[in-house]
Design an enzyme around this catalytic site. Structure first.
Site, short mmCIF file in Angstrom:
data_model
loop_
_atom_site.label_atom_id
_atom_site.label_comp_id
_atom_site.label_asym_id
_atom_site.label_seq_id
_atom_site.Cartn_x
_atom_site.Cartn_y
_atom_site.Cartn_z
N LYS A 22 0.86 -1.19 0.00
CA LYS A 22 0.00 0.00 0.00
C LYS A 22 0.90 1.24 0.00
CE LYS A 22 -4.34 1.07 2.31
NZ LYS A 22 -5.08 1.44 1.10
N1 PMP Z 1 -7.45 -2.06 -3.20
C1 PMP Z 1 -6.98 -0.82 -3.00
C2 PMP Z 1 -6.22 -0.16 -4.10
C3 PMP Z 1 -7.23 -0.16 -1.79
O1 PMP Z 1 -6.75 1.07 -1.58
C4 PMP Z 1 -7.98 -0.82 -0.80
C5 PMP Z 1 -8.27 -0.11 0.50
N2 PMP Z 1 -7.29 -0.35 1.46
C6 PMP Z 1 -8.45 -2.11 -1.05
C7 PMP Z 1 -8.17 -2.70 -2.26
C8 PMP Z 1 -9.22 -2.88 -0.03
O2 PMP Z 1 -8.38 -3.31 1.02
P1 PMP Z 1 -8.92 -3.43 2.50
O3 PMP Z 1 -10.15 -4.24 2.43
O4 PMP Z 1 -7.82 -4.12 3.23
O5 PMP Z 1 -9.18 -2.05 3.00
#
Ligand code: PMP
Length: 324
Positions: free
Chosen positions: A156
């Site tokens: 991320k």
């Molecule tokens: N893909 C992206 C690009 C994101 O930014 C997020 C948000 N964190 C997600 C998927 C979903 O991940 P999560 O369920 O862990 O928040």
């Protein structure tokens, strides 16, 4: 006005004082990684439930390994620190927690090695991000998802969100709610800040981890609920764009987005153009789990209970404690 508190450079400080210099490498090049964690307020028992806190820090540590940023604390310490910060802010509403591990040195070179890093957390009130009641309309973006060979989407990385921002703005300025990005091979990857899932023949299908996605914690939650509560299996495999047009249901998952039905893709209705039945059942299970209304999933939650819960205006000085 109440004082919002951040964790910055190793201590708790008023949010307004948590500032970085304009030559900070993370600001210059996006060399940072972050998490988004929700705290879900339950009005009935006056508790904020932090959702899958430890898993978020485990993922942050993994992102840090890719960016060569070491977290300064253990998972336990990071969880305790976060609880303490939530307590200090004293909110009694839905919140969003943003830990960031970043290259903190003032340096004019885009590199990862031999450069100092630091860690901060801030907390902010946060309501609905997408319309999870009505469902959303999406377009296939003309922007392609960043490839693992360019910027790994499984980390991320702050700078990677330029890719998301390009797609989100294109979608919204064209009258849609959200973008669906394809990768360079033309496979469906994800939304600008959400994973995507379709339903075909009663099964969930979601892109494989090698299709340039973030390995989402909400998606993992939904896959678990589907399997354990509804007996529905999830297949992780590549999805073609055309499969979006023939799916009986489609939904997106994310910390901000929760579980949100996609009711239209590229001006074609998904199924009958309304939130599908499986999506609705998963939404109910999900919302109960995240707000502490299903004891079976209490292991996903870190409850934080203000001793005297006040309105946001009187949160300064509100005492709070962590529920064991
Ligand atoms: N893909 C992206 C690009 C994101 O930014 C997020 C948000 N964190 C997600 C998927 C979903 O991940 P999560 O369920 O862990 O928040």
């Amino acid at each position: 006005m109440p004082t919002q508190t951040a964790y910055f450079q190793g201590s708790f400080v008023p949010l307004a004082e948590a500032k970085i210099g304009i030559m900070t490498q993370a600001f210059l090049y996006g060399t940072a990684c972050f998490e988004g964690i929700r705290g879900n307020w339950n009005e009935d028992d006056g508790t904020i439930y932090l959702f899958r806190l430890r898993e978020h820090y485990q993922r942050l540590r993994m992102s840090g390994r890719i960016l060569r940023i070491a977290l300064p604390l253990s998972d336990d310490e990071l969880c305790d620190l976060t609880v303490e910060l939530v307590v200090r802010n004293g909110y009694s509403e839905d919140i969003y927690i943003r830990p960031i591990a970043y290259k903190s040195e003032e340096a004019i070179t885009p590199r990862l090695h031999d450069i100092s890093d630091d860690f901060l957390i801030f907390v902010t009130p946060f309501g609905n991000y997408l319309d999870s009641e009505q469902g959303i309309r999406c377009m296939t973006s003309t922007w392609r998802r960043v490839e693992d060979t360019a910027i790994p989407a499984r980390a991320k990385v702050n700078g990677m969100y330029v890719n998301s921002a390009l797609a989100k703005t294109e979608a919204q300025e064209n009258g849609f709610d959200e973008a669906i990005m394809l990768d360079e091979r033309g496979h469906v990857s994800e939304g600008s800040g959400e994973n995507i899932c379709i339903v075909r023949n009663g099964k969930l299908i979601t892109p494989s981890p090698s299709d340039n996605i973030l390995e989402g914690i909400t998606l993992d939650t939904v896959v678990t609920l589907a399997r354990d509560e509804l007996g529905i299996e999830t297949v992780h495999r590549s999805i073609d764009r055309s499969e979006l047009y023939i799916a009986s249901e489609c939904f997106m998952t994310g910390t901000a987005a929760h579980v949100t039905a996609v009711v239209e893709v590229d001006r074609r209705p998904v199924g009958d153009g309304k939130t599908g039945e499986i999506t609705q059942r998963l939404q109910r299970l999900f919302f109960d789990a995240i707000r502490g209304k299903n004891d079976k999933y209490s292991h996903w939650l870190t409850p934080v209970k203000p001793q005297s819960s006040g309105q946001p205006e009187d949160r300064q000085g509100v005492k709070a404690e962590r529920v064991p």
